[in-house]
Write an enzyme that holds these catalytic residues in place. Sequence first.
Site: not given
Length: 468
Positions: A188-190, A192-193, A210, A244
């Site tokens: 997902g997105s940075p 949310v990461g 990822e 991505c």
Amino acid sequence: MMNAKAVFDSHEKTALKLRRSTATERRAKLAKLLEAILDRKDAILAAAQQDLGKHPTETNLTEVLPLVGELKHSLSHLKRWMKPQRISPTLATLGTRSRVIYQPKGRCLVISPWNYPLSLALGPLVSAVAAGNTVILKPSEFTPHTNGVVKDIIAAVFAPDEVAVVEGAADVATELLALPFDHIFFTGSPAVGKKVMAAAAANLTSVTLELGGKSPVVVDASADLQSAADHIIWGKTVNAGQTCIAPDYAYVHRDVADKFVELCKTTIAQRFGNTDAAIRSSADFPRMIHRRHAERVAGLIDDAVQAGSQIACGGASDAEARFVAPTLLRNVPARARIRQEEIFGPVLPIVTFESLDAVVEDINAAPKPLALYAWTKDSRTIEALKTNTSSGSLCVNLCLQQFAQHNLPFGGVNTSGIGNAHGFYGFKAFSHERAMMSAGPMSALKLLFPPYDAGKRRLSELLIKYGT
């Protein structure tokens, strides 16, 4: 809706049992998973069309093919991956035997995104099953049709106490992340990461992240411009740019920028139509995932124009229809939002350059990207980008294909990801590399036991000097 804690608890005994699973047993599950996917290929294609407006051929190429390739690769190599690795002794450990053995981590959580709801859900599952784990899969709530097929596939292959799908929105993900999993694999997105990693820290759970970011393209004066346009437009429009590793923006040498833009415009027209209306009616051009995302990408275009950019191609959007036309932007100033935010849409900002050193400096000033693409025939350009920049992957004269190379690690750096996936690297991500050491019939260590006399002192000095 499944109770997340109850499912997690049901996996405990299964995870312990799977530690003893053999390559034959795991391969049988992977073969059954492959069969279930192929049996439901028509349902997969229909679901992707409903969720993302994707042409069946594009779904075959970007969802089914990578997943089937991952499964076949694992089936071919799993027995070798599982074999303990013999490790040579050092001088200080002469007389011992050492091995690395790969053990399942245990209970694993896979949180998958909406942009590739089949391959990014079941791809990590392949690695987790190959490594002998149980899995709870939390797919995105934005792809209900594909999720239905994924649930059907998993139910046909696994018992719920081994692999289960838990659906829901962000609150369900939060509930799952609070549980003490042995490994979490998040795509997902940075932004949310960071939340995933923070939640994992509470239980000291290992993570594979990822993520994404702004993957730049460099097109220098030596490049084959037709090839560059062909591949970059493909990378930017497949899945409507919601990828991505899509090329996010392009640095193009000033001497070839005009020609490159014209070739890109021609490529777009040949593939999807000469007008925005034609592109909108094209069965080959996908849609944004939902209205809110279409509005966001359209807003980035508007902001760039207000900041002084020129639209060289496209620019049209219809949020209600989840449509954003393939768009080329020129002279995009650094202050524009589209230069700062990951676009995740079919919009390519083009920045002209004279000095490659300035491009390298610009890339290094930004967060490390998931991919860096270069179109060039100049070995000096390749060497400069290879040596002086950092990214998850570096691709020369190709685009997106690294995702299908199962012998390479796939992953990012820092803000674009932590850890790797695919093939052996995915197997390792879901495995604990356990060190095992045992004594041989003769141990040199006995020569160093107390009491310490002058001879043992000399022997210790020799080990320091010559030991490796």
